[in-house]
Structures are given as structure tokens and as C-alpha cells.
Write a protein that holds these residues in place. Structure first.
Motif, PDB file in Angstrom:
ATOM      1  N   MET A 204      -3.607  34.031  19.593  1.00 15.64           N
ATOM      2  CA  MET A 204      -3.327  33.439  20.901  1.00 15.64           C
ATOM      3  C   MET A 204      -3.824  34.379  21.993  1.00 15.64           C
ATOM      4  SD  MET A 204       0.479  31.862  20.198  1.00 15.64           S
ATOM      5  CE  MET A 204       0.442  30.888  21.716  1.00 15.64           C
ATOM      6  N   PRO A 205      -4.842  33.982  22.736  1.00 13.75           N
ATOM      7  CA  PRO A 205      -5.420  34.874  23.756  1.00 13.75           C
ATOM      8  C   PRO A 205      -4.408  35.405  24.756  1.00 13.75           C
ATOM      9  CG  PRO A 205      -6.830  32.964  23.410  1.00 13.75           C
ATOM     10  CD  PRO A 205      -5.556  32.701  22.646  1.00 13.75           C
ATOM     11  N   GLU A 206      -3.452  34.563  25.145  1.00 17.53           N
ATOM     12  CA  GLU A 206      -2.493  34.994  26.163  1.00 17.53           C
ATOM     13  C   GLU A 206      -1.536  36.068  25.656  1.00 17.53           C
ATOM     14  OE1 GLU A 206      -0.836  31.240  24.190  1.00 17.53           O
ATOM     15  OE2 GLU A 206      -2.766  32.031  24.852  1.00 17.53           O
ATOM     16  N   GLU A 207      -1.426  36.220  24.332  1.00 17.84           N
ATOM     17  CA  GLU A 207      -0.537  37.229  23.764  1.00 17.84           C
ATOM     18  C   GLU A 207      -1.175  38.606  23.628  1.00 17.84           C
ATOM     19  OE1 GLU A 207       2.813  35.157  20.868  1.00 17.84           O
ATOM     20  OE2 GLU A 207       1.119  36.237  20.002  1.00 17.84           O
ATOM     21  N   ARG A 208      -2.483  38.661  23.690  1.00 19.34           N
ATOM     22  CA  ARG A 208      -3.158  39.922  23.361  1.00 19.34           C
ATOM     23  C   ARG A 208      -2.702  41.095  24.221  1.00 19.34           C
ATOM     24  NH1 ARG A 208      -8.757  36.691  22.901  1.00 19.34           N
ATOM     25  NH2 ARG A 208      -8.629  36.072  20.711  1.00 19.34           N
ATOM     26  N   ARG A 210       0.086  41.614  25.601  1.00 23.62           N
ATOM     27  CA  ARG A 210       1.469  41.945  25.259  1.00 23.62           C
ATOM     28  C   ARG A 210       1.555  42.627  23.903  1.00 23.62           C
ATOM     29  NH1 ARG A 210       6.306  37.443  25.846  1.00 23.62           N
ATOM     30  NH2 ARG A 210       8.095  38.907  25.816  1.00 23.62           N
ATOM     31  N   LYS A 275     -12.137  40.149  24.565  1.00 18.14           N
ATOM     32  CA  LYS A 275     -10.797  39.946  25.123  1.00 18.14           C
ATOM     33  C   LYS A 275      -9.768  40.890  24.503  1.00 18.14           C
ATOM     34  CE  LYS A 275     -11.940  36.745  28.001  1.00 18.14           C
ATOM     35  NZ  LYS A 275     -11.939  37.039  29.457  1.00 18.14           N
ATOM     36  N   ALA A 279      -7.628  43.739  26.393  1.00 11.84           N
ATOM     37  CA  ALA A 279      -6.173  43.805  26.278  1.00 11.84           C
ATOM     38  C   ALA A 279      -5.704  45.219  25.979  1.00 11.84           C
ATOM     39  CB  ALA A 279      -5.698  42.850  25.175  1.00 11.84           C
ATOM     40  N   ALA A 284      -0.347  44.788  28.939  1.00 14.13           N
ATOM     41  CA  ALA A 284       0.715  44.288  29.812  1.00 14.13           C
ATOM     42  C   ALA A 284       1.690  45.419  30.136  1.00 14.13           C
ATOM     43  CB  ALA A 284       1.455  43.140  29.125  1.00 14.13           C
TER      44      ALA A 284
END
Length: 326
Positions: A204-208, A210, A275, A279, A284
């Protein structure tokens, strides 16, 4: 074109055809639609116009290789006929066929190297790519940037590998220069190693960012990374593991077993995409130290061990429910 028409006209006059009929025949040979039923990519060999004509005849791109050879010779001042793979339009005339051979861009094939593959998996893709030639040179784990690469029929595999290696080097250098301050990473290679772990941990790209932050926080505290993909990499010798991890895998002394070692493993476990590199170099802002699958394709994150254990218990309950429903 007039020169070609005159030559063709002379040819038919010598055969005893009248002037008017010969002129019509010459124009038809040059301009009329050819036999090719649909747009077709044809590999044109190096060689004489006669040899090229034979190939075009076999592929139904022309009707008569003798007329093709004559037309090619009469128009040689317009340029040589080039070898390569070219796309010929449906019903291309003789004039169009010669224009393609002299002026068209060769067909651009494409090979996609997905994120998260090991060197052995990538080598297998390159080896199987149609149209590439030569041996597949060995390359280091994580050395190639996952991307879609264009190539032409007859290109060498070694050249494509060199391009993908240069792309990874350039991308890593660029991102390293703009990295966040205070990261516990000493070199671009360490960023590459950690990015490969992040790549394998989540799809999941949005998790990277984090996931990267969890590992960064663990490195800062001197905690083991405890990443399952590193253990799987060790157990499967650089190929996908076709079974669940076992307690023996987790207990095994191995430089890539991040349950047993502290810090980063000695090298990447896959080729991370841009990506995942971003990250790791811009994680994050969080103090989370744990994560576990949440049953939806993502992960549940936690700051404390107690919270993490509750997430693990929830995940195991979901797994039991799925097993019972089968």
C-alpha cells in the motif's frame, strides 16, 4: 518518384505493353494498396534489398520482391534500407513500405520490472523478454530500478541492465541529497537496504512512510527490526518463499535474520521502487514501533508492546475465523 515510374514503365514497354497501359501499371505498382491485411510489426534483417524483399513477401507486406528490389535500387539516393523491427500499416503501398524502411522509428518494445522483485526474479524476466539478445550478466541485489524500460528488437540484455543500474544510481543519489535530517542512515546504500525491506513489507503506497518510520524509530533505539521479509529472503535464497515462516526460520542464525541481528542486514532483499526510497528518506513523523497485518491488506500500528499485542491477537482471531469459514 518519377524516376521509379519511368523505370517501371520501361520495364513493361520492354515486355510489349502499350504506353498508356504501361504508365497505368507503373503507377499502380508504386501507389496501390499492398496485400498486408492489418498493421504488422516485421523484423527486417540486415542484407540486400533482395533479401529484405523476400522477408517482406513472406510477411505479406509486398506482392513481388523483384519489383520491390528494383524500386529500392532506383530510390537509393533517398537513403539506405535499415534493419530492425518496424510497424507497417495495413495495405501499405510500395512507396509506403520503402518510406517505413528508410524513415520510420523502430518498434519500441517495453519490459516492466515491478517493485519488490529479487535479483534472481528480475534476471528471469530479462532472460525471457522477447527480442533481447546476448547473455544476462550478473548484477547485485537491489541494483536495478523498478521501472518500465523501452528497447528495440536486437538490443543486448547487458545494455538494458546497465540502463536500469544507472537509473537506480541516479535516483538514489538524487533522493539522498534531499533526505530529511537526523536519519540513522550513514550512506545511500543503507537507505537502499532499508527501502528494500519497506517495499516487501507493504503493498500500500500510503503506508510506506509510516512503515519506514517504524524501522527508523527501531534503528534509533537499537531495537531489532524484526522484519519477516528479511527472514523469508534468508530462508528462500533470494526467491519467493512458498510456505509460511516457521519458528526455526525465526531462530536461525543468519545475517539477514533481523529477529537475531540488530541494525540493518548486510544488503538489500529486493529492488525497491522510487516511492519506497522516498519513504525511507522522508519517513512519517511518528513514535510508533510496531505494526501487524490488519486483515484488510494494510497494517495496524502501535506505539507500545501492549497495544501491539492486542493488534496481534485481533489479527490471529481474524485468521482463525477465515480458516473456520473455508
Amino acid at each position: 518518384m518519377r524516376k521509379v515510374l519511368k523505370a517501371l514503365l520501361v520495364l513493361v514497354l520492354l515486355a510489349g505493353v502499350g504506353l498508356a497501359g504501361g504508365a497505368w501499371w507503373a503507377r499502380e505498382q508504386w501507389r496501390s494498396p499492398g496485400p498486408l491485411p492489418q498493421p504488422t510489426a516485421i523484423v527486417v534483417p540486415r542484407g540486400s534489398s533482395q533479401a529484405i524483399g523476400e522477408v517482406l513477401l513472406e510477411q505479406s507486406a509486398i506482392r513481388d520482391p523483384r519489383i520491390f528490389t528494383l524500386a529500392a535500387r532506383l530510390t537509393r539516393s533517398e537513403g539506405p534500407l535499415r534493419a530492425g523491427e518496424y510497424l507497417f500499416p495495413a495495405h501499405a503501398s510500395l512507396a509506403q513500405v520503402l518510406d517505413v524502411l528508410r524513415n520510420a522509428r523502430p518498434v519500441q518494445r517495453r519490459l516492466t520490472l515491478p517493485e519488490g522483485l529479487t535479483a534472481r526474479q528480475i534476471a528471469a524476466l530479462i532472460e525471457a523478454a522477447p527480442g533481447l539478445t546476448g547473455e544476462t550478466p550478473a548484477f547485485d541485489e537491489g541494483a536495478l530500478l523498478p521501472e518500465t524500460y523501452s528497447y528495440e528488437y536486437g538490443d543486448a540484455r547487458a545494455v538494458l541492465i546497465r540502463r536500469a543500474t544507472q537509473a537506480m544510481t541516479a535516483t538514489l543519489e538524487r533522493l539522498w541529497k534531499g533526505r530529511s535530517e537526523g536519519l540513522p542512515l550513514e550512506t545511500p546504500r543503507e537507505a537502499l537496504v532499508l527501502a528494500s525491506i519497506v517495499e516487501r513489507e507493504t503493498g500500500m503506497p500510503e503506508e510506506r512512510p509510516r512503515v519506514a518510520a517504524v524501522f527508523i524509530n527501531r534503528l534509533r533505539r537499537g531495537m531489532p527490526l524484526q522484519s519477516d521479509p528479511t527472514v523469508a529472503y534468508a530462508a528462500a535464497d533470494g526467491m519467493p518463499l512458498d510456505r509460511p515462516l516457521t519458528r526455526a526460520d525465526l531462530d536461525r542464525d543468519h545475517p539477514f535474520n533481523t529477529y537475531r541481528i540488530r541494525g540493518l542486514p548486510p544488503g538489500p532483499i529486493a529492488s525497491p521502487g522510487e516511492k519506497s526510497l522516498e519513504a525511507v528518506l522522508h519517513p512519517a513523523e511518528t513514535d510508533e514501533l510496531y505494526f501487524v497485518a490488519d486483515g484488510t491488506g494494510g497494517h495496524a500500528f502501535a506505539r507500545t508492546l501492549d497495544e501491539h499485542n492486542r493488534n496481534v491477537a485481533r489479527w490471529r482471531q481474524l485468521e482463525r475465523q477465515r480458516a473456520n469459514s473455508r
